[in-house]
Design a protein around this motif. Structure first.
Motif, PDB file in Angstrom:
ATOM      1  N   HIS A  63       0.836  -1.210   0.000  1.00 46.16           N
ATOM      2  CA  HIS A  63       0.000   0.000   0.000  1.00 46.16           C
ATOM      3  C   HIS A  63       0.868   1.256   0.000  1.00 46.16           C
ATOM      4  CE1 HIS A  63      -3.904  -1.859   0.196  1.00 46.16           C
ATOM      5  NE2 HIS A  63      -3.588  -2.549   1.274  1.00 46.16           N
ATOM      6  N   ALA A  64       1.975   1.191   0.731  1.00 46.31           N
ATOM      7  CA  ALA A  64       2.877   2.354   0.794  1.00 46.31           C
ATOM      8  C   ALA A  64       3.498   2.643  -0.571  1.00 46.31           C
ATOM      9  CB  ALA A  64       3.962   2.120   1.848  1.00 46.31           C
ATOM     10  N   VAL A  65       3.805   1.602  -1.327  1.00 47.91           N
ATOM     11  CA  VAL A  65       4.356   1.795  -2.672  1.00 47.91           C
ATOM     12  C   VAL A  65       3.312   2.492  -3.555  1.00 47.91           C
ATOM     13  CG1 VAL A  65       5.091   0.597  -4.791  1.00 47.91           C
ATOM     14  CG2 VAL A  65       6.051  -0.079  -2.583  1.00 47.91           C
ATOM     15  N   TRP A  66       2.070   2.064  -3.453  1.00 46.52           N
ATOM     16  CA  TRP A  66       0.994   2.748  -4.203  1.00 46.52           C
ATOM     17  C   TRP A  66       0.956   4.232  -3.827  1.00 46.52           C
ATOM     18  CZ3 TRP A  66      -2.852   2.042  -7.935  1.00 46.52           C
ATOM     19  CH2 TRP A  66      -3.750   3.114  -8.026  1.00 46.52           C
ATOM     20  N   ASP A  67       0.927   4.500  -2.525  1.00 48.59           N
ATOM     21  CA  ASP A  67       0.805   5.896  -2.065  1.00 48.59           C
ATOM     22  C   ASP A  67       1.951   6.757  -2.590  1.00 48.59           C
ATOM     23  OD1 ASP A  67      -1.571   5.419  -0.719  1.00 48.59           O
ATOM     24  OD2 ASP A  67      -0.565   5.000   1.200  1.00 48.59           O
ATOM     25  N   LEU A  68       3.135   6.172  -2.599  1.00 49.45           N
ATOM     26  CA  LEU A  68       4.312   6.893  -3.071  1.00 49.45           C
ATOM     27  C   LEU A  68       4.189   7.218  -4.567  1.00 49.45           C
ATOM     28  CD1 LEU A  68       7.160   7.754  -2.139  1.00 49.45           C
ATOM     29  CD2 LEU A  68       7.984   5.505  -2.861  1.00 49.45           C
ATOM     30  N   LEU A  69       3.836   6.201  -5.343  1.00 52.42           N
ATOM     31  CA  LEU A  69       3.674   6.394  -6.788  1.00 52.42           C
ATOM     32  C   LEU A  69       2.547   7.388  -7.075  1.00 52.42           C
ATOM     33  CD1 LEU A  69       3.931   2.640  -7.844  1.00 52.42           C
ATOM     34  CD2 LEU A  69       5.460   4.436  -8.675  1.00 52.42           C
ATOM     35  N   PHE A  70       1.464   7.252  -6.328  1.00 57.38           N
ATOM     36  CA  PHE A  70       0.290   8.098  -6.540  1.00 57.38           C
ATOM     37  C   PHE A  70       0.625   9.565  -6.285  1.00 57.38           C
ATOM     38  CE2 PHE A  70      -3.667  10.136  -5.296  1.00 57.38           C
ATOM     39  CZ  PHE A  70      -4.531   9.719  -6.299  1.00 57.38           C
ATOM     40  N   GLU A  71       1.266   9.831  -5.166  1.00 57.51           N
ATOM     41  CA  GLU A  71       1.703  11.168  -4.766  1.00 57.51           C
ATOM     42  C   GLU A  71       2.554  11.801  -5.867  1.00 57.51           C
ATOM     43  OE1 GLU A  71       1.309  13.488  -2.091  1.00 57.51           O
ATOM     44  OE2 GLU A  71       3.510  13.600  -1.925  1.00 57.51           O
ATOM     45  N   ARG A  72       3.574  11.039  -6.239  1.00 58.11           N
ATOM     46  CA  ARG A  72       4.571  11.524  -7.168  1.00 58.11           C
ATOM     47  C   ARG A  72       3.942  11.851  -8.520  1.00 58.11           C
ATOM     48  NH1 ARG A  72       9.885   8.039  -8.909  1.00 58.11           N
ATOM     49  NH2 ARG A  72       8.330   6.910 -10.088  1.00 58.11           N
ATOM     50  N   GLN A  73       3.103  10.949  -9.031  1.00 59.32           N
ATOM     51  CA  GLN A  73       2.515  11.170 -10.348  1.00 59.32           C
ATOM     52  C   GLN A  73       1.401  12.206 -10.306  1.00 59.32           C
ATOM     53  OE1 GLN A  73       4.836  10.510 -12.253  1.00 59.32           O
ATOM     54  NE2 GLN A  73       3.550   9.952 -13.977  1.00 59.32           N
ATOM     55  N   SER A  74       0.594  12.255  -9.249  1.00 59.09           N
ATOM     56  CA  SER A  74      -0.480  13.255  -9.283  1.00 59.09           C
ATOM     57  C   SER A  74       0.090  14.659  -9.224  1.00 59.09           C
ATOM     58  CB  SER A  74      -1.583  13.055  -8.235  1.00 59.09           C
ATOM     59  OG  SER A  74      -1.286  12.074  -7.328  1.00 59.09           O
ATOM     60  N   LYS A  75       1.281  14.794  -8.632  1.00 56.15           N
ATOM     61  CA  LYS A  75       1.930  16.113  -8.602  1.00 56.15           C
ATOM     62  C   LYS A  75       2.477  16.488  -9.968  1.00 56.15           C
ATOM     63  CE  LYS A  75       3.799  16.639  -4.027  1.00 56.15           C
ATOM     64  NZ  LYS A  75       4.901  15.850  -3.506  1.00 56.15           N
ATOM     65  N   GLN A  76       2.965  15.497 -10.687  1.00 53.95           N
ATOM     66  CA  GLN A  76       3.630  15.767 -11.957  1.00 53.95           C
ATOM     67  C   GLN A  76       2.652  16.045 -13.112  1.00 53.95           C
ATOM     68  OE1 GLN A  76       6.391  12.625 -13.707  1.00 53.95           O
ATOM     69  NE2 GLN A  76       7.723  14.381 -13.537  1.00 53.95           N
ATOM     70  N   LEU A  77       1.417  15.610 -12.969  1.00 58.47           N
ATOM     71  CA  LEU A  77       0.547  15.594 -14.139  1.00 58.47           C
ATOM     72  C   LEU A  77      -0.237  16.864 -14.488  1.00 58.47           C
ATOM     73  CD1 LEU A  77      -0.647  11.901 -14.208  1.00 58.47           C
ATOM     74  CD2 LEU A  77       1.226  12.995 -15.441  1.00 58.47           C
ATOM     75  N   PRO A  78      -0.659  17.685 -13.526  1.00 60.05           N
ATOM     76  CA  PRO A  78      -1.383  18.890 -13.940  1.00 60.05           C
ATOM     77  C   PRO A  78      -0.533  19.726 -14.902  1.00 60.05           C
ATOM     78  CG  PRO A  78      -1.630  18.564 -11.589  1.00 60.05           C
ATOM     79  CD  PRO A  78      -0.591  17.564 -12.056  1.00 60.05           C
ATOM     80  N   GLY A  79      -1.130  20.137 -16.016  1.00 63.03           N
ATOM     81  CA  GLY A  79      -0.374  20.870 -17.032  1.00 63.03           C
ATOM     82  C   GLY A  79       0.314  19.957 -18.031  1.00 63.03           C
ATOM     83  N   ARG A  80       0.448  18.681 -17.694  1.00 60.61           N
ATOM     84  CA  ARG A  80       1.059  17.709 -18.610  1.00 60.61           C
ATOM     85  C   ARG A  80       0.014  16.740 -19.152  1.00 60.61           C
ATOM     86  NH1 ARG A  80       6.291  17.341 -19.108  1.00 60.61           N
ATOM     87  NH2 ARG A  80       7.421  18.769 -17.781  1.00 60.61           N
ATOM     88  N   ALA A  81      -0.852  16.284 -18.264  1.00 63.28           N
ATOM     89  CA  ALA A  81      -1.882  15.334 -18.704  1.00 63.28           C
ATOM     90  C   ALA A  81      -3.107  16.095 -19.200  1.00 63.28           C
ATOM     91  CB  ALA A  81      -2.265  14.414 -17.556  1.00 63.28           C
ATOM     92  N   ALA A  82      -3.846  15.461 -20.089  1.00 62.75           N
ATOM     93  CA  ALA A  82      -5.100  16.033 -20.588  1.00 62.75           C
ATOM     94  C   ALA A  82      -6.003  16.391 -19.405  1.00 62.75           C
ATOM     95  CB  ALA A  82      -5.806  15.008 -21.477  1.00 62.75           C
ATOM     96  N   ASP A  83      -6.719  17.504 -19.549  1.00 65.51           N
ATOM     97  CA  ASP A  83      -7.617  17.929 -18.473  1.00 65.51           C
ATOM     98  C   ASP A  83      -8.589  16.822 -18.073  1.00 65.51           C
ATOM     99  OD1 ASP A  83      -6.434  20.424 -18.452  1.00 65.51           O
ATOM    100  OD2 ASP A  83      -7.847  21.251 -19.924  1.00 65.51           O
TER     101      ASP A  83
END
Ligand code: PHE
Ligand code: FE
Length: 287
Positions: free
Chosen positions: A32-52
């Motif tokens: 679960h901690a690995v998920w949380d880490l990946l989730f945190e990291r990617q959700s921060k990186q995506l605004p402005g990069r991923a489609a709205d």
């Protein structure tokens, strides 16, 4: 989709349709901690990069508990939005099984997660790729329709022996697609990109890959690589247009025409291509 891989055998614990109980409680604290880490990291990186549409769809992953999403709770939210649900499978499933799930608005997701020392790279799709990468867009009504149509088209392609051609469409849209948004701004939406820390930057910012306007027939002729960042990306104008173009077309004559045409190597740029970026391919040469 397992196109090209050797015959898969169904594990004894899996049902006829290859689903297994998710058994959410079997995941360890570390998983679960690995998920949380990946989730945190990617959700921060995506605004402005991923489609709205993708960023909006991330809401569906905010559940009552942190960690790997509980598919029951997730499916309930997703069903309310678009009628889709998420089912657990042991790993890759045969093509016909995969298509049948999609055709019935069920997304099969791997029931395992990468280890902490594999955060950045994994060849087999795990629950992070499958759920973080694919599920947000399944909350979008237009993309949800596209995925169902694709499943039905997949079952149909089996009759024409054209699954390889159709798999390329999946690869260059659902997995590695780019989209042009407001102000000619390129964004990512393919699940293989949005779930990758490295490729979500590379695909947009690197001078190395080609970025070409999407063309259905052209894409179905284009080879792809599964072992590293893509060397060519195809850019759609909108999900509406993608859905319209693929849903309305009868692929039967298209498959026939394609049979007479040669496959295109990954880095080929044709006279007829709409070239958004002509890549240097330096990344590959340096590797
Ligand atoms: N229209 C396609 C066919 O005739 C089906 C399809 C729809 C395939 C959407 C891919 C995506 O087979
Ligand atoms: Fe995927």
């Amino acid at each position: 989709m397992d196109t090209g891989s050797p015959q898969l055998t169904r594990p004894p614990e899996a049902a006829e349709d290859w689903t297994v109980p998710q058994d959410w409680d079997h995941f360890s604290r570390e998983e679960h901690a690995v998920w949380d880490l990946l989730f945190e990291r990617q959700s921060k990186q995506l605004p402005g990069r991923a489609a709205d549409e993708f960023v909006e769809g991330l809401n569906v992953l905010h559940l009552s508990q942190p960690g790997i999403p509980n598919f029951e709770e997730l499916s309930e939210k997703l069903t309310k939005a678009t009628g889709w649900s998420v089912v657990a499978v042991p790993g890759l499933v045969p093509d016909d099984v995969f298509f049948d799930h999609l055709a019935n608005r069920r997304f099969p997701a791997g029931n395992f997660i990468r280890r902490r020392d594999q955060l950045d790279y994994l060849q087999e799709p795990d629950v992070f790729h499958d759920v973080f990468g694919h599920v947000p867009l399944l909350a979008n009504p237009v993309f949800a329709d596209y995925m169902e149509a694709y499943g039905k088209g997949g079952l149909r392609s089996l009759e024409f022996g054209s699954i390889k051609k159709l798999a390329r469409l999946y690869w260059y849209t659902v997995e590695f697609g780019l989209i042009r948004q407001a102000g000619n701004d390129l964004r990512i939406y393919g699940a293989g990109i949005v779930s990758s820390h490295g490729e979500s930057v590379f695909s947009l910012d690197s001078p190395s890959p080609n970025r070409l306007g999407f063309d259905l027939e052209r894409v179905m002729r284009t080879e792809y690589r599964i072992d590293d960042y893509q060397q060519t990306y195809f850019v759609i104008d909108s999900f509406e247009k993608l859905l319209q173009e693929t849903q309305e077309a009868d692929f039967a004559p298209l498959y026939e025409r394609l049979q007479a045409q040669s496959d295109l190597p990954i880095t080929t740029v044709l006279e007829s291509d709409e070239v958004i970026t002509r890549g240097t391919q330096d990344y590959v040469r340096a590797a």
